[in-house]
Design a protein around this motif. Sequence first.
Motif, short mmCIF file in Angstrom:
data_model
loop_
_atom_site.label_atom_id
_atom_site.label_comp_id
_atom_site.label_asym_id
_atom_site.label_seq_id
_atom_site.Cartn_x
_atom_site.Cartn_y
_atom_site.Cartn_z
N LEU A 67 32.40 63.54 78.97
CA LEU A 67 33.01 62.26 79.26
C LEU A 67 31.21 61.28 79.05
O LEU A 67 30.34 62.07 79.58
CB LEU A 67 32.64 62.52 80.83
N ILE A 68 31.56 60.55 79.01
CA ILE A 68 31.02 59.22 78.01
C ILE A 68 30.84 58.17 78.77
O ILE A 68 32.30 57.56 78.68
CB ILE A 68 29.79 59.08 76.94
N VAL A 69 29.82 57.27 79.59
CA VAL A 69 29.91 56.11 80.44
C VAL A 69 29.07 54.77 79.65
O VAL A 69 28.15 55.43 79.77
CB VAL A 69 29.82 56.42 82.02
N THR A 70 29.63 53.86 78.88
CA THR A 70 28.39 53.30 78.50
C THR A 70 28.33 51.70 79.94
O THR A 70 28.96 51.68 80.28
CB THR A 70 28.81 52.29 77.88
N HIS A 71 26.99 51.68 80.31
CA HIS A 71 26.28 51.23 80.92
C HIS A 71 25.28 49.60 81.08
O HIS A 71 24.56 50.03 80.03
CB HIS A 71 26.16 51.59 82.15
N ARG A 72 24.99 49.19 81.96
CA ARG A 72 24.31 48.03 81.63
C ARG A 72 23.82 47.71 83.01
O ARG A 72 25.19 47.05 83.62
CB ARG A 72 25.07 46.96 80.73
N ASP A 73 22.68 47.10 83.26
CA ASP A 73 22.25 45.97 84.77
C ASP A 73 23.53 44.65 84.20
O ASP A 73 24.00 44.03 83.77
CB ASP A 73 20.94 45.17 84.47
N PRO A 74 24.62 44.95 86.07
CA PRO A 74 25.40 44.18 86.26
C PRO A 74 25.20 42.72 85.96
O PRO A 74 25.86 41.99 85.65
CB PRO A 74 25.39 44.32 87.95
N VAL A 75 24.01 42.13 86.58
CA VAL A 75 23.59 40.33 86.11
C VAL A 75 24.09 40.69 84.82
O VAL A 75 24.42 39.60 83.76
CB VAL A 75 22.18 40.62 86.54
N GLY A 76 23.65 41.20 84.20
CA GLY A 76 23.16 41.37 82.21
C GLY A 76 24.37 41.17 81.01
O GLY A 76 24.88 40.58 80.42
N ARG A 77 25.19 42.74 81.98
CA ARG A 77 26.57 42.10 81.66
C ARG A 77 27.20 40.67 81.85
O ARG A 77 28.13 40.58 81.31
CB ARG A 77 27.03 43.38 82.42
N PHE A 78 26.78 40.94 83.12
CA PHE A 78 28.15 39.73 83.65
C PHE A 78 27.90 38.27 83.06
O PHE A 78 28.84 37.75 82.10
CB PHE A 78 28.00 39.53 84.86
N VAL A 79 26.25 37.99 82.81
CA VAL A 79 25.87 37.06 81.95
C VAL A 79 26.27 36.57 79.87
O VAL A 79 27.27 36.41 79.81
CB VAL A 79 24.11 36.67 82.20
N SER A 80 26.75 38.01 80.05
CA SER A 80 26.87 38.11 78.40
C SER A 80 28.05 38.30 78.10
O SER A 80 28.87 37.41 77.28
CB SER A 80 26.98 40.17 77.79
N ALA A 81 28.37 38.52 79.61
CA ALA A 81 30.41 38.63 79.67
C ALA A 81 31.08 36.69 78.93
O ALA A 81 31.65 36.34 78.93
CB ALA A 81 31.55 39.24 80.80
N PHE A 82 30.16 36.87 80.27
CA PHE A 82 30.75 34.89 80.77
C PHE A 82 30.55 33.79 79.38
O PHE A 82 30.70 33.16 78.96
CB PHE A 82 29.53 34.01 81.41
N ASN A 83 28.96 34.26 78.53
CA ASN A 83 29.37 33.60 76.97
C ASN A 83 29.76 34.36 76.43
O ASN A 83 30.82 33.72 75.28
CB ASN A 83 27.49 34.13 76.41
N TRP A 84 30.82 35.40 76.11
CA TRP A 84 31.35 36.10 75.11
C TRP A 84 31.96 34.73 74.91
O TRP A 84 33.23 34.97 74.16
CB TRP A 84 31.31 37.25 74.92
N ARG A 177 33.77 65.74 85.63
CA ARG A 177 33.55 66.77 84.41
C ARG A 177 32.19 67.22 83.45
O ARG A 177 31.57 65.69 84.54
CB ARG A 177 33.87 66.39 83.44
N PRO A 178 31.39 67.54 82.94
CA PRO A 178 30.28 66.96 82.06
C PRO A 178 29.94 65.68 81.58
O PRO A 178 31.16 65.02 81.31
CB PRO A 178 29.84 68.02 81.32
N LEU A 179 28.97 64.95 81.93
CA LEU A 179 28.85 63.35 82.46
C LEU A 179 27.76 63.05 81.52
O LEU A 179 26.58 63.44 82.18
CB LEU A 179 29.92 62.74 83.25
N LEU A 180 27.64 61.36 80.51
CA LEU A 180 26.34 60.87 80.20
C LEU A 180 26.30 60.18 80.41
O LEU A 180 27.84 59.73 80.19
CB LEU A 180 25.56 61.80 79.37
N ILE A 181 26.02 58.93 81.22
CA ILE A 181 25.79 57.50 80.90
C ILE A 181 24.86 57.31 79.64
O ILE A 181 23.56 57.58 80.28
CB ILE A 181 25.47 57.10 82.42
N VAL A 182 25.37 56.72 79.39
CA VAL A 182 24.58 55.58 78.40
C VAL A 182 24.04 53.73 78.44
O VAL A 182 24.81 53.14 79.19
CB VAL A 182 25.02 55.79 77.12
N HIS A 183 23.12 53.67 79.36
CA HIS A 183 22.59 52.48 79.83
C HIS A 183 21.69 51.96 78.39
O HIS A 183 21.01 52.39 77.47
CB HIS A 183 20.99 52.92 80.46
#
Length: 260
Positions: A67-84, A177-183
């Motif tokens: 498994l691969i999960v992508t991640h971003r600091d939640p505040v940065g993700r929220f601001v980006s989603a707000f603008n998008w 599962r074998p898992l990696l988070i991409v920050h």
Amino acid sequence: ETPAPPPPVTPIVLLVRVPKTASGTVEESLRQWQKLGLCNLDLRVVHSPVVISARPTAAMLYQADKLIVTHRDPVGRFVSAFNWRHPYNGQQTHNTAQSPSAYPFEDELYGCFWHVNELAEALIRSYRSSANRTRCEQLAWSACKTTATISGDRMSMLQAGLTSYLATAGLRAYLSRPLLIVHVEDFTADMRRLFDFLHCDSSRLGASGPQVESIHDTYPGKNRTELSAMGELTLRLALHHDYEALYHLEQGLAPTGWRK
């Protein structure tokens, strides 16, 4: 006569694309590595910014080899989603607030807050008590609820943080599962780690490491990210579920950073 060796097993790799976390860049890079013959994998992708029922289930996770999960600091993700999702970006998103297929929730939200810092200031004003909140203040808090729905099976992209992607399958299924988070915040190093995690062919790489197919969206208002210090802190508190989800996920992976 020596029998031919069996063909290599192609592992199933599931990429969980949390919205506004550079997940498109991760997917394009993986497909490029496949195309170049660097990585042997059967890539499957979950990218469901608003439809909850399309999020990963435990059965989907158990079927995957990695498994691969992508991640971003939640505040940065929220601001980006707000603008998008903002009305001034309607041409690119096609279904943003105030367009024919908009969610009434987002239409009302952007009627209250034209800049993300205005939303954060509303959180500050109403942080101490939920009693007597104005309608706009209620909308600000609803936008931060990552387990909320706004219309049946749908949620706003603003709410679609890490918690919403873990909710259906549960943390235990991810950690099975074998898992990696991409920050996003450690993107170059994590993409190198991803290359190794997938046992791709490093003998064909130069000193610069694996090529990353960068995708940079340019749209109106993308850089309107300013938050007051107190606004950023309060938004961080309002998004605590996503911070807690990352903590528990990473605690489960410690100390290697991925579960083998």
